[in-house]
Design an enzyme around this catalytic site. Sequence first.
Site, PDB file in Angstrom:
ATOM      1  N   ARG A  28       0.844  -1.201   0.000  1.00  0.00           N
ATOM      2  CA  ARG A  28       0.000   0.000   0.000  1.00  0.00           C
ATOM      3  C   ARG A  28       0.880   1.253   0.000  1.00  0.00           C
ATOM      4  NH1 ARG A  28      -3.916  -0.674   4.911  1.00  0.00           N
ATOM      5  NH2 ARG A  28      -4.344   1.517   4.397  1.00  0.00           N
ATOM      6  N   CYS A  41      -0.291   6.404   8.909  1.00  0.00           N
ATOM      7  CA  CYS A  41      -0.718   5.082   8.439  1.00  0.00           C
ATOM      8  C   CYS A  41      -1.920   5.286   7.526  1.00  0.00           C
ATOM      9  CB  CYS A  41      -1.043   4.154   9.607  1.00  0.00           C
ATOM     10  SG  CYS A  41      -2.400   4.714  10.646  1.00  0.00           S
TER      11      CYS A  41
END
Length: 284
Positions: A180, A239
């Site tokens: 990601r 994050c």
Amino acid sequence: MADRSRWFVSTDWLAAHLADPDVVVVDGSWHLPTSGRNAAAEFVETHVPGAVSFDIDAVADTSNPVPHMLPTAEKFAEMVGAMGIGDGQRIVVYDSAGLASAPRLWWTFKVMGAPDVVILEGGLPKWRAEGRPVESGAVSRPPRRFTARLDPAAVRDLAQVRNNLIDKGFQLVDARPTARFQGTAAEPRPWVKSGRVPGSLNVPSSDLIADGRLKDEATLRKAFTDAGVDLKQPIVTSCGSGVNAATLSLALDILGVAPTALYDGSWTEWGARDDTPIAGATER
């Protein structure tokens, strides 16, 4: 090795102190929207006796479209006080995965000024594996007064992260899985682009955890330094939406690294906009 009693309590300790009036246990379980799991329903089914459920999506700035952004100190004090969490208590947080969303609760309570908040080491899985008692149903505690004082130095917003692209006053360290971060895997929220903040570094939070517990300090330090993080310089953690970033913040705190802060909006805020630069793949 650091004395981890500043950050964690054992299942033995909690079992011995579960009935203490100055101890409050908080279940902070949370799951990604794509997981198919319902933390609230799971709490009603099984939790540590007397624990209260803390929904990070509810105890939040719900006027903000970005999920579980910090609320004001006043709102936080009102909501956690209504849960029966108050001044003078030791707050023991845990989650149903072992060590996933509990660090976000630890960080939130610390940012809001709680002087004594710790994480149950191993969380609910370890508690249950040892045959400790659990209960089901809703939990209600008498309301208490919680005094919240938000520490603004511990939080970064989009403008500060954007300015850092030029100022380079801190290292932005992203806790998302590598795919990601690199932009080769889709985000769990379909309206968020793939990629990363330019110049950010990657320390996946999962690399810091084994069997629901944080790894030893030497391994934690190596994970950061191998990723190019200078532990002597300021660090801001990030994050997907500010949850797993707190695991990095916890690890850095154990390593004695300061100053650190957390980008609360994280990639869900940055990657959903059309006016923020993105490194890595951005197309689906």
